[in-house]
Design a protein around this motif. Structure first.
Motif, PDB file in Angstrom:
ATOM      1  N   LEU A 118       0.850  -1.190   0.000  1.00 36.76           N
ATOM      2  CA  LEU A 118       0.000   0.000   0.000  1.00 36.76           C
ATOM      3  C   LEU A 118       0.882   1.234   0.000  1.00 36.76           C
ATOM      4  CD1 LEU A 118      -2.704  -1.059   2.604  1.00 36.76           C
ATOM      5  CD2 LEU A 118      -2.961  -0.963   0.128  1.00 36.76           C
ATOM      6  N   ASP A 119       0.482   2.245  -0.762  1.00 33.73           N
ATOM      7  CA  ASP A 119       1.281   3.463  -0.849  1.00 33.73           C
ATOM      8  C   ASP A 119       0.544   4.638  -0.205  1.00 33.73           C
ATOM      9  OD1 ASP A 119       3.494   4.944  -1.418  1.00 33.73           O
ATOM     10  OD2 ASP A 119       3.394   4.712  -3.587  1.00 33.73           O
ATOM     11  N   ALA A 120       1.140   5.829  -0.311  1.00 31.29           N
ATOM     12  CA  ALA A 120       0.673   6.999   0.434  1.00 31.29           C
ATOM     13  C   ALA A 120      -0.746   7.418   0.077  1.00 31.29           C
ATOM     14  CB  ALA A 120       1.625   8.166   0.205  1.00 31.29           C
ATOM     15  N   GLY A 121      -1.207   7.088  -1.119  1.00 29.05           N
ATOM     16  CA  GLY A 121      -2.557   7.474  -1.501  1.00 29.05           C
ATOM     17  C   GLY A 121      -3.616   6.896  -0.582  1.00 29.05           C
ATOM     18  N   VAL A 122      -3.410   5.653  -0.171  1.00 24.55           N
ATOM     19  CA  VAL A 122      -4.353   5.019   0.749  1.00 24.55           C
ATOM     20  C   VAL A 122      -4.295   5.701   2.106  1.00 24.55           C
ATOM     21  CG1 VAL A 122      -4.934   2.878   1.947  1.00 24.55           C
ATOM     22  CG2 VAL A 122      -4.218   2.816  -0.447  1.00 24.55           C
ATOM     23  N   LEU A 123      -3.077   6.032   2.548  1.00 28.52           N
ATOM     24  CA  LEU A 123      -2.916   6.685   3.840  1.00 28.52           C
ATOM     25  C   LEU A 123      -3.607   8.039   3.858  1.00 28.52           C
ATOM     26  CD1 LEU A 123      -1.553   6.418   6.619  1.00 28.52           C
ATOM     27  CD2 LEU A 123       0.442   7.567   5.651  1.00 28.52           C
ATOM     28  N   SER A 124      -3.504   8.784   2.769  1.00 24.11           N
ATOM     29  CA  SER A 124      -4.137  10.102   2.710  1.00 24.11           C
ATOM     30  C   SER A 124      -5.653   9.994   2.803  1.00 24.11           C
ATOM     31  CB  SER A 124      -3.733  10.829   1.425  1.00 24.11           C
ATOM     32  OG  SER A 124      -4.227  10.167   0.287  1.00 24.11           O
ATOM     33  N   LEU A 125      -6.224   8.939   2.182  1.00 19.18           N
ATOM     34  CA  LEU A 125      -7.667   8.729   2.294  1.00 19.18           C
ATOM     35  C   LEU A 125      -8.070   8.440   3.730  1.00 19.18           C
ATOM     36  CD1 LEU A 125      -8.439   6.550  -0.864  1.00 19.18           C
ATOM     37  CD2 LEU A 125      -8.979   8.961  -0.512  1.00 19.18           C
ATOM     38  N   GLY A 126      -7.246   7.633   4.415  1.00 19.77           N
ATOM     39  CA  GLY A 126      -7.527   7.319   5.809  1.00 19.77           C
ATOM     40  C   GLY A 126      -7.504   8.553   6.686  1.00 19.77           C
ATOM     41  N   PHE A 127      -6.498   9.409   6.479  1.00 17.01           N
ATOM     42  CA  PHE A 127      -6.418  10.634   7.264  1.00 17.01           C
ATOM     43  C   PHE A 127      -7.592  11.559   6.958  1.00 17.01           C
ATOM     44  CE2 PHE A 127      -1.684   9.967   7.803  1.00 17.01           C
ATOM     45  CZ  PHE A 127      -1.774   9.753   9.168  1.00 17.01           C
ATOM     46  N   ALA A 128      -8.024  11.578   5.695  1.00 17.07           N
ATOM     47  CA  ALA A 128      -9.169  12.407   5.329  1.00 17.07           C
ATOM     48  C   ALA A 128     -10.423  11.947   6.062  1.00 17.07           C
ATOM     49  CB  ALA A 128      -9.391  12.362   3.824  1.00 17.07           C
ATOM     50  N   LEU A 129     -10.597  10.634   6.159  1.00 20.04           N
ATOM     51  CA  LEU A 129     -11.750  10.093   6.878  1.00 20.04           C
ATOM     52  C   LEU A 129     -11.698  10.466   8.348  1.00 20.04           C
ATOM     53  CD1 LEU A 129     -14.214   8.237   7.325  1.00 20.04           C
ATOM     54  CD2 LEU A 129     -12.617   6.339   7.548  1.00 20.04           C
ATOM     55  N   LEU A 130     -10.537  10.217   8.968  1.00 13.85           N
ATOM     56  CA  LEU A 130     -10.427  10.452  10.399  1.00 13.85           C
ATOM     57  C   LEU A 130     -10.549  11.935  10.743  1.00 13.85           C
ATOM     58  CD1 LEU A 130      -7.589   7.940  11.336  1.00 13.85           C
ATOM     59  CD2 LEU A 130     -10.047   7.679  11.642  1.00 13.85           C
ATOM     60  N   SER A 131      -9.887  12.785   9.940  1.00  8.10           N
ATOM     61  CA  SER A 131      -9.927  14.213  10.238  1.00  8.10           C
ATOM     62  C   SER A 131     -11.307  14.796   9.979  1.00  8.10           C
ATOM     63  CB  SER A 131      -8.887  14.951   9.388  1.00  8.10           C
ATOM     64  OG  SER A 131      -9.183  14.818   8.012  1.00  8.10           O
ATOM     65  N   GLY A 132     -12.083  14.138   9.118  1.00  8.48           N
ATOM     66  CA  GLY A 132     -13.407  14.650   8.799  1.00  8.48           C
ATOM     67  C   GLY A 132     -14.508  14.086   9.676  1.00  8.48           C
ATOM     68  N   THR A 133     -14.152  13.251  10.626  1.00  7.51           N
ATOM     69  CA  THR A 133     -15.156  12.635  11.487  1.00  7.51           C
ATOM     70  C   THR A 133     -15.313  13.447  12.759  1.00  7.51           C
ATOM     71  OG1 THR A 133     -14.541  10.469  10.624  1.00  7.51           O
ATOM     72  CG2 THR A 133     -15.870  10.483  12.611  1.00  7.51           C
ATOM     73  N   ASP A 134     -16.274  14.350  12.769  1.00  7.31           N
ATOM     74  CA  ASP A 134     -16.489  15.187  13.937  1.00  7.31           C
ATOM     75  C   ASP A 134     -16.795  14.351  15.171  1.00  7.31           C
ATOM     76  OD1 ASP A 134     -16.143  17.372  12.311  1.00  7.31           O
ATOM     77  OD2 ASP A 134     -18.283  17.612  11.910  1.00  7.31           O
ATOM     78  N   THR A 135     -17.534  13.266  14.966  1.00  4.48           N
ATOM     79  CA  THR A 135     -17.895  12.412  16.092  1.00  4.48           C
ATOM     80  C   THR A 135     -16.653  11.833  16.756  1.00  4.48           C
ATOM     81  OG1 THR A 135     -19.990  11.837  15.034  1.00  4.48           O
ATOM     82  CG2 THR A 135     -19.223  10.376  16.770  1.00  4.48           C
ATOM     83  N   LEU A 136     -15.632  11.520  15.955  1.00  2.10           N
ATOM     84  CA  LEU A 136     -14.399  10.985  16.517  1.00  2.10           C
ATOM     85  C   LEU A 136     -13.728  12.004  17.423  1.00  2.10           C
ATOM     86  CD1 LEU A 136     -12.399   8.669  16.661  1.00  2.10           C
ATOM     87  CD2 LEU A 136     -11.354   9.509  14.547  1.00  2.10           C
ATOM     88  N   GLU A 137     -13.679  13.265  16.987  1.00  4.63           N
ATOM     89  CA  GLU A 137     -13.096  14.318  17.829  1.00  4.63           C
ATOM     90  C   GLU A 137     -13.887  14.477  19.114  1.00  4.63           C
ATOM     91  OE1 GLU A 137     -10.278  15.947  17.331  1.00  4.63           O
ATOM     92  OE2 GLU A 137      -9.985  14.677  15.565  1.00  4.63           O
ATOM     93  N   LEU A 138     -15.191  14.422  19.005  1.00  3.84           N
ATOM     94  CA  LEU A 138     -16.046  14.527  20.180  1.00  3.84           C
ATOM     95  C   LEU A 138     -15.863  13.347  21.115  1.00  3.84           C
ATOM     96  CD1 LEU A 138     -18.461  15.827  21.715  1.00  3.84           C
ATOM     97  CD2 LEU A 138     -19.971  14.485  20.249  1.00  3.84           C
ATOM     98  N   ALA A 139     -15.656  12.178  20.536  1.00  2.00           N
ATOM     99  CA  ALA A 139     -15.612  10.952  21.330  1.00  2.00           C
ATOM    100  C   ALA A 139     -14.300  10.774  22.097  1.00  2.00           C
ATOM    101  CB  ALA A 139     -15.848   9.745  20.428  1.00  2.00           C
ATOM    102  N   ARG A 140     -13.201  11.274  21.568  1.00  4.35           N
ATOM    103  CA  ARG A 140     -11.886  10.963  22.135  1.00  4.35           C
ATOM    104  C   ARG A 140     -11.777  11.225  23.637  1.00  4.35           C
ATOM    105  NH1 ARG A 140      -9.320  12.648  16.976  1.00  4.35           N
ATOM    106  NH2 ARG A 140      -8.471  10.733  16.036  1.00  4.35           N
ATOM    107  N   PRO A 141     -12.141  12.412  24.128  1.00  7.88           N
ATOM    108  CA  PRO A 141     -12.019  12.616  25.590  1.00  7.88           C
ATOM    109  C   PRO A 141     -12.906  11.674  26.388  1.00  7.88           C
ATOM    110  CG  PRO A 141     -13.161  14.458  24.532  1.00  7.88           C
ATOM    111  CD  PRO A 141     -12.576  13.637  23.439  1.00  7.88           C
TER     112      PRO A 141
END
Length: 262
Positions: free
Chosen positions: A74-97
């Motif tokens: 797997l190359d960087a393109g897949v990683l960038s998609l993963g980061f886009a998903l995680l950074s765009g998940t507001d619920t994840l930011e809310l959930a972390r604490p």
């Protein structure tokens, strides 16, 4: 193709795109290199098709070809998609604490995940400093049948979708693993059937010999998709009673704070 839906509009469905994504999904946690033979075995696609898809994905930066080994990573393109998903998940930011506080309180690992094809994938995992659990991290995949997270996801699906998923999972196993999957489906059905009364799904030594877990589904307030919270710990020190009486009520309360529950 692993997308379960009552019907697919063939006029809009791009088969070549689906096949390319199937190649990317062929990688399993911990695997770094796959060859054409691996892709053929795992996707069921002809070798010539695999060659073309792998070449295209390499040109686009989603795969990297190691000429010395004759295999793909797997190359960087897949990683960038993963980061886009995680950074765009507001619920994840809310959930972390909330996840951090829960892990400290319970002394175990707590995770947030969603469906990925016929698996469940971790979006985030927070571990208690004292928790002795398997080191699964973001991006790790779990069985939809044997994990509490997968069972909780199945429990909130319409009956026809759930039955279609059971069928796809059995078909994917093939003849060699048919009996094992049949047993796993039966065990999953028991947990799913108990969901309405319990409000959660359990997995006691089903996914791993020394792991007990419980999971609760909730709808993401932003896009209304189903996400799943799970808490896992070593079966040797956190038995079924601990999960039923101590962990499950707290996890259900957390799910209610994060989104809409059943």
């Amino acid at each position: 193709m692993t997308a379960s839906a009552p019907s697919i509009d063939e006029r809009k469905f791009v088969v070549a795109l689906a096949r390319g994504l199937d190649l990317l999904r062929a990688f399993r946690p911990g695997e770094t290199l796959l060859g054409n033979r691996d892709f053929v075995e795992r996707t069921g696609l002809p070798k010539a098709t695999v060659n073309r898809l792998a070449y295209t994905l390499t040109v686009l930066g989603y795969l990297r070809f190691d000429e010395s080994l004759g295999k793909y990573a797997l190359d960087a393109g897949v990683l960038s998609l993963g980061f886009a998903l995680l950074s765009g998940t507001d619920t994840l930011e809310l959930a972390r604490p909330h996840l951090r506080a829960f892990a400290r309180e319970v002394g175990a690992a707590v995770s947030l995940g969603c469906r990925d094809g016929l698996d469940m994938v971790y979006l985030e995992t927070i571990r208690s400093e004292t928790a002795l659990t398997l080191g699964l991290a973001s991006g790790s995949k779990l069985s939809m049948l044997t994990s509490s997270m997968g069972r909780a996801y199945l429990a909130v699906q319409p009956v026809d979708v759930r039955e279609a998923l059971y069928g796809e999972l059995a078909q994917m196993a093939g003849d060699s693993g048919a009996q094992q999957v049949k047993n796993e489906v039966q065990e999953a059905r028991v947990e799913v059937d108990a969901f309405n009364a319990a409000g959660c799904c359990y997995s006691f030594r089903a996914w791993h010999d020394d792991v007990n877990a419980v999971a609760v589904p909730f709808r993401d307030p932003r896009d209304r998709r189903w996400l799943v919270l799970s808490c896992s710990g070593p079966a040797s020190s956190m038995g079924e009673e601990v999960f039923r009486e101590r962990v499950a009520p707290r996890l259900k309360a957390l799910a209610q704070r994060l989104g809409d529950t059943v």
